[in-house]
Scaffold this active site. Structure first.
Site, PDB file in Angstrom:
ATOM      1  N   ASP A  47     -16.168  14.024  54.889  1.00  0.00           N
ATOM      2  CA  ASP A  47     -17.215  13.804  53.885  1.00  0.00           C
ATOM      3  C   ASP A  47     -16.984  14.716  52.683  1.00  0.00           C
ATOM      4  O   ASP A  47     -17.162  15.927  52.777  1.00  0.00           O
ATOM      5  CB  ASP A  47     -18.565  14.126  54.536  1.00  0.00           C
ATOM      6  CG  ASP A  47     -19.736  13.728  53.683  1.00  0.00           C
ATOM      7  OD1 ASP A  47     -19.563  12.906  52.763  1.00  0.00           O
ATOM      8  OD2 ASP A  47     -20.837  14.240  53.951  1.00  0.00           O
ATOM      9  N   GLU A  83     -25.153   6.222  51.272  1.00  0.00           N
ATOM     10  CA  GLU A  83     -24.397   7.214  50.506  1.00  0.00           C
ATOM     11  C   GLU A  83     -22.961   6.727  50.321  1.00  0.00           C
ATOM     12  O   GLU A  83     -22.308   6.309  51.281  1.00  0.00           O
ATOM     13  CB  GLU A  83     -24.394   8.574  51.229  1.00  0.00           C
ATOM     14  CG  GLU A  83     -23.466   9.565  50.521  1.00  0.00           C
ATOM     15  CD  GLU A  83     -23.540  10.994  51.035  1.00  0.00           C
ATOM     16  OE1 GLU A  83     -24.658  11.504  51.224  1.00  0.00           O
ATOM     17  OE2 GLU A  83     -22.457  11.586  51.222  1.00  0.00           O
ATOM     18  N   ASP A 104     -27.800   7.655  47.709  1.00  0.00           N
ATOM     19  CA  ASP A 104     -27.092   8.925  47.517  1.00  0.00           C
ATOM     20  C   ASP A 104     -25.761   8.641  46.832  1.00  0.00           C
ATOM     21  O   ASP A 104     -24.832   8.095  47.435  1.00  0.00           O
ATOM     22  CB  ASP A 104     -26.847   9.625  48.867  1.00  0.00           C
ATOM     23  CG  ASP A 104     -28.040  10.477  49.293  1.00  0.00           C
ATOM     24  OD1 ASP A 104     -29.072  10.459  48.593  1.00  0.00           O
ATOM     25  OD2 ASP A 104     -27.927  11.175  50.331  1.00  0.00           O
ATOM     26  N   ASP A 135     -33.925  24.553  53.038  1.00  0.00           N
ATOM     27  CA  ASP A 135     -33.398  24.994  51.738  1.00  0.00           C
ATOM     28  C   ASP A 135     -34.392  25.946  51.077  1.00  0.00           C
ATOM     29  O   ASP A 135     -34.013  26.853  50.336  1.00  0.00           O
ATOM     30  CB  ASP A 135     -33.181  23.816  50.779  1.00  0.00           C
ATOM     31  CG  ASP A 135     -32.178  22.796  51.293  1.00  0.00           C
ATOM     32  OD1 ASP A 135     -31.350  23.166  52.140  1.00  0.00           O
ATOM     33  OD2 ASP A 135     -32.232  21.634  50.838  1.00  0.00           O
ATOM     34  N   ASP A 185     -26.125  13.159  45.584  1.00  0.00           N
ATOM     35  CA  ASP A 185     -25.942  14.040  46.738  1.00  0.00           C
ATOM     36  C   ASP A 185     -24.463  14.426  46.728  1.00  0.00           C
ATOM     37  O   ASP A 185     -23.644  13.827  47.409  1.00  0.00           O
ATOM     38  CB  ASP A 185     -26.320  13.319  48.035  1.00  0.00           C
ATOM     39  CG  ASP A 185     -26.134  14.217  49.246  1.00  0.00           C
ATOM     40  OD1 ASP A 185     -25.890  15.427  49.051  1.00  0.00           O
ATOM     41  OD2 ASP A 185     -26.211  13.719  50.380  1.00  0.00           O
ATOM     42  N   GLU A 235     -30.471   7.410  56.443  1.00  0.00           N
ATOM     43  CA  GLU A 235     -29.140   7.555  55.841  1.00  0.00           C
ATOM     44  C   GLU A 235     -28.042   7.518  56.899  1.00  0.00           C
ATOM     45  O   GLU A 235     -27.895   8.456  57.681  1.00  0.00           O
ATOM     46  CB  GLU A 235     -29.083   8.885  55.073  1.00  0.00           C
ATOM     47  CG  GLU A 235     -27.740   9.147  54.439  1.00  0.00           C
ATOM     48  CD  GLU A 235     -27.724  10.464  53.666  1.00  0.00           C
ATOM     49  OE1 GLU A 235     -28.807  11.026  53.378  1.00  0.00           O
ATOM     50  OE2 GLU A 235     -26.619  10.937  53.350  1.00  0.00           O
ATOM     51  N   HIS A 254     -20.329   8.137  52.698  1.00  0.00           N
ATOM     52  CA  HIS A 254     -20.439   7.803  54.114  1.00  0.00           C
ATOM     53  C   HIS A 254     -19.899   6.407  54.410  1.00  0.00           C
ATOM     54  O   HIS A 254     -19.245   6.200  55.437  1.00  0.00           O
ATOM     55  CB  HIS A 254     -21.886   7.949  54.570  1.00  0.00           C
ATOM     56  CG  HIS A 254     -22.396   9.350  54.404  1.00  0.00           C
ATOM     57  ND1 HIS A 254     -23.675   9.719  54.687  1.00  0.00           N
ATOM     58  CD2 HIS A 254     -21.774  10.493  53.971  1.00  0.00           C
ATOM     59  CE1 HIS A 254     -23.846  11.014  54.458  1.00  0.00           C
ATOM     60  NE2 HIS A 254     -22.702  11.496  54.008  1.00  0.00           N
ATOM     61  N   HIS A 265     -34.352  20.070  51.534  1.00  0.00           N
ATOM     62  CA  HIS A 265     -34.673  20.158  52.956  1.00  0.00           C
ATOM     63  C   HIS A 265     -35.684  21.289  53.123  1.00  0.00           C
ATOM     64  O   HIS A 265     -35.664  22.258  52.346  1.00  0.00           O
ATOM     65  CB  HIS A 265     -33.478  20.570  53.805  1.00  0.00           C
ATOM     66  CG  HIS A 265     -32.301  19.658  53.756  1.00  0.00           C
ATOM     67  ND1 HIS A 265     -31.403  19.638  52.728  1.00  0.00           N
ATOM     68  CD2 HIS A 265     -31.863  18.743  54.651  1.00  0.00           C
ATOM     69  CE1 HIS A 265     -30.456  18.752  52.984  1.00  0.00           C
ATOM     70  NE2 HIS A 265     -30.705  18.193  54.136  1.00  0.00           N
ATOM     71  N   MET A 270     -37.375  13.470  46.366  1.00  0.00           N
ATOM     72  CA  MET A 270     -37.162  13.256  47.800  1.00  0.00           C
ATOM     73  C   MET A 270     -37.295  14.567  48.549  1.00  0.00           C
ATOM     74  O   MET A 270     -37.187  15.647  47.970  1.00  0.00           O
ATOM     75  CB  MET A 270     -35.787  12.627  48.096  1.00  0.00           C
ATOM     76  CG  MET A 270     -34.553  13.432  47.713  1.00  0.00           C
ATOM     77  SD  MET A 270     -34.115  14.768  48.861  1.00  0.00           S
ATOM     78  CE  MET A 270     -33.299  13.902  50.144  1.00  0.00           C
ATOM     79  N   ASP A 326     -18.244  14.330  49.318  1.00  0.00           N
ATOM     80  CA  ASP A 326     -19.398  14.571  48.423  1.00  0.00           C
ATOM     81  C   ASP A 326     -18.965  14.957  47.007  1.00  0.00           C
ATOM     82  O   ASP A 326     -19.508  15.911  46.412  1.00  0.00           O
ATOM     83  CB  ASP A 326     -20.311  15.665  48.994  1.00  0.00           C
ATOM     84  CG  ASP A 326     -20.988  15.253  50.295  1.00  0.00           C
ATOM     85  OD1 ASP A 326     -21.182  14.050  50.513  1.00  0.00           O
ATOM     86  OD2 ASP A 326     -21.332  16.149  51.088  1.00  0.00           O
ATOM     87  N   LYS A 337     -24.188   7.554  58.564  1.00  0.00           N
ATOM     88  CA  LYS A 337     -22.905   8.227  58.380  1.00  0.00           C
ATOM     89  C   LYS A 337     -22.101   8.011  59.660  1.00  0.00           C
ATOM     90  O   LYS A 337     -22.666   8.125  60.755  1.00  0.00           O
ATOM     91  CB  LYS A 337     -23.151   9.724  58.128  1.00  0.00           C
ATOM     92  CG  LYS A 337     -21.885  10.518  57.821  1.00  0.00           C
ATOM     93  CD  LYS A 337     -22.225  11.966  57.445  1.00  0.00           C
ATOM     94  CE  LYS A 337     -20.956  12.749  57.154  1.00  0.00           C
ATOM     95  NZ  LYS A 337     -21.228  14.144  56.765  1.00  0.00           N
TER      96      LYS A 337
END
Ligand code: GLT
Ligand code: MN
Ligand code: MN
Length: 385
Positions: free
Chosen positions: A255, A217, A245, A57, A287, A181, A220, A54, A88, A257, A183
Site C-alpha cells: 500500500d 481507495e 479515498d 490521532d 488518503d 473501506e 487498495h 482517527h 470524516m 498511498d 483492502k
C-alpha cells in the site's frame, strides 16, 4: 485553467497522512511529527475544505476524559480558525496490540466488545462534531493462518458489528452514514472483504444497510490488480459511493498511498471524470502521504499537488466532453448505443419473437469499433498534444 483549490471543491485530507513522519516497516520517521492543529490550519490556507481523523490521532486510547476534551477542543479551535470542516472520522482498531487478532472479527469476544465500545465512543465524538461520514477500514480484520478463523464466522461477526453500530447511529439520531473501506491485504495476509465488489455484496446482507456504503481507495483496488475506475462506477451504480479515498499506487505492490494522480494517469482521469459527471457531492478525500524523502516543505508541496492534479483532471474532463473529434469517435465506437435498453423487461411475446428472428452474425461481426482512435484521442488530450 483555474487550478486554485476552493472549499466548494470539497477537498479533504486524512490528517494521519499529511502528518505522517515517514516511518515504514524498515525505518523510523524522517520528519518530526506534525501538530494536527497546525496541519489543519495549513490545509485550510491551501484551500482544503475538510479534514478527517482517527480517535487515536487526536488522543491516546487510555486518555482521561479531561485529556480527551483538551485535545478535541484544540483541534476544533484550529478547524474553526481555518474554516475547515470535519468531513470524516474513524476508529483506530489496528494499532494497539489488543487488536492483533482483529477487532470485530477477533476470536476473543472480549476483544470484540472492546472494539465496539471504542467505536461507540468515537461515534459519539463524531456526532458531536457534526461528522457526516464515518469510515470503517478493516485493518486487522483478517488472518495469516487460514485454520484460525472460519471466514463465514468472521463475516457473521463483521455483520453483527456493523449492524449494531449502525443501529446506534439511528438510535442516537446522528445524521451520519458509514462508509466501509476494502483492502485486499496488509497488514494481514488476507483481509476479510478485500475489494469493493466483496464489500457491496456484504452491505446487501445488513439489516441497517440503508446507512452503509463504501469508501473505495485507489491504492487498495490497485493492490488487487483491479480497475479503480470500474470499482467506483459500480459503487455509484449501486447508490453506495458514500466516500472516496484518493491517492495513487503502482499496481500489485504494498500500500503506497502516493500523492493523488502521480501514477496511473488514464485510470485516474476516468475516475475524476466519472465523479464530476455523476453528481457525487461527497468529499474528495486524499488518503495519501508525502514521500519519505520529503522535508517539512515537501509536505505542503504534496498537499497542493493532490488538489492541483484533481483540478487538472476535472478541467480535462470538461475538455473531453467539448471535443468534437472525441464525440465523433465515441459515436464510431458505439458508446451511446450501450445506454439504449436491449429488450426491456421480460415479456413472453418478445422472447418468442427474439428467439425466432433471423440474425446475421457475420454481418454483425464485420463492424469495427474504432477504439484505437478513441483511446489515442484520449491520450492526446491528457498529454496536451
Ligand atoms: C490507514 C489505512 C487507510 C484508512 C485509514 C482509515 S487508516 O492508514 O491505510 O487506508 O483509510 O482507518
Ligand atoms: Mn484509506
Ligand atoms: Mn492505503
Amino acid at each position: 485553467m483555474d487550478l486554485t483549490p476552493r472549499p466548494e471543491h470539497r477537498f479533504s485530507f486524512g490528517l494521519w497522512g499529511v502528518a505522517h513522519p515517514g516511518h515504514d516497516p524498515f525505518g523510523v520517521g524522517t520528519r518530526a511529527p506534525l501538530d494536527l492543529a497546525e496541519a489543519t490550519r495549513r490545509l485550510g490556507d491551501l484551500g482544503a475544505w475538510g479534514v478527517g481523523f482517527h480517535d487515536d490521532d487526536v488522543f491516546p486510547p487510555d486518555a482521561s476524559a479531561d485529556e480527551r476534551r483538551a485535545a478535541v477542543d484544540k483541534l476544533c479551535r484550529a478547524a474553526e480558525q481555518a474554516g475547515v470542516t470535519f468531513s470524516m472520522a474513524t476508529t483506530n482498531l489496528f494499532t494497539h496490540p489488543v487488536f492483533k487478532d482483529g477487532a470485530f472479527t477477533a476470536n476473543d469476544p472480549d476483544v470484540r466488545r472492546y472494539a465496539l465500545a471504542k467505536a461507540l465512543r468515537n461515534i459519539d465524538l463524531a456526532g458531536e462534531l457534526g461528522v457526516r461520514n464515518y469510515i470503517f477500514w478493516g485493518g486487522r480484520e483478517g488472518v495469516e493462518a487460514p485454520a484460525a478463523k472460519d471466514p463465514r464466522d468472521a463475516l457473521d461477526r463483521y455483520r453483527e458489528a456493523i449492524d449494531f453500530l449502525a443501529g446506534y447511529v439511528k438510535d442516537r439520531g446522528y445524521p451520519m452514514r458509514f462508509a466501509l473501506e476494502p483492502k485486499p491485504n496488509e497488514p494481514r495476509g488476507d483481509t476479510f472483504l478485500p475489494t469493493v465488489g466483496h464489500m457491496l455484496a456484504f452491505i446487501d446482507t445488513l439489516d441497517n444497510g440503508d446507512i452503509v456504503g463504501v469508501n473505495p481507495e485507489v491504492a487498495h483496488e490497485l493492490m488487487a490488480g483491479l480497475s479503480f475506475y470500474h470499482a467506483v462506477a459500480q459503487a455509484l451504480w449501486a447508490g453506495k459511493l458514500f466516500h472516496i479515498d484518493l491517492n495513487a499506487q503502482k499496481p500489485t505492490r504494498y500500500d503506497q498511498d502516493l500523492r493523488f494522480g502521480s501514477e496511473g494517469i488514464k485510470d485516474t482521469f476516468f475516475t475524476v471524470m466519472l465523479l464530476e459527471r455523476s453528481g457525487y457531492d461527497g468529499p474528495r478525500h486524499f488518503d495519501a502521504r508525502p514521500y519519505r524523502v520529503e522535508d517539512p516543505d515537501g509536505v505542503w508541496e504534496f498537499a497542493r499537488g493532490c488538489m492541483r492534479t484533481y483540478l487538472i483532471f476535472a478541467a480535462k474532463a470538461q475538455a473531453f466532453a467539448a471535443d468534437h473529434d472525441i464525440s465523433a469517435a465515441l459515436d464510431a465506437a458505439g458508446a451511446p448505443q450501450l445506454a439504449v435498453p436491449t429488450v426491456g423487461a421480460y415479456d413472453h411475446a418478445e422472447a418468442t419473437r427474439l428467439r425466432d428472428a433471423e440474425y446475421d452474425p457475420d454481418q454483425l461481426a464485420s463492424r469495427g469499433y474504432a477504439n484505437e482512435r478513441l483511446d489515442q484521442l484520449t491520450i492526446d488530450l491528457l498529454l496536451g498534444a
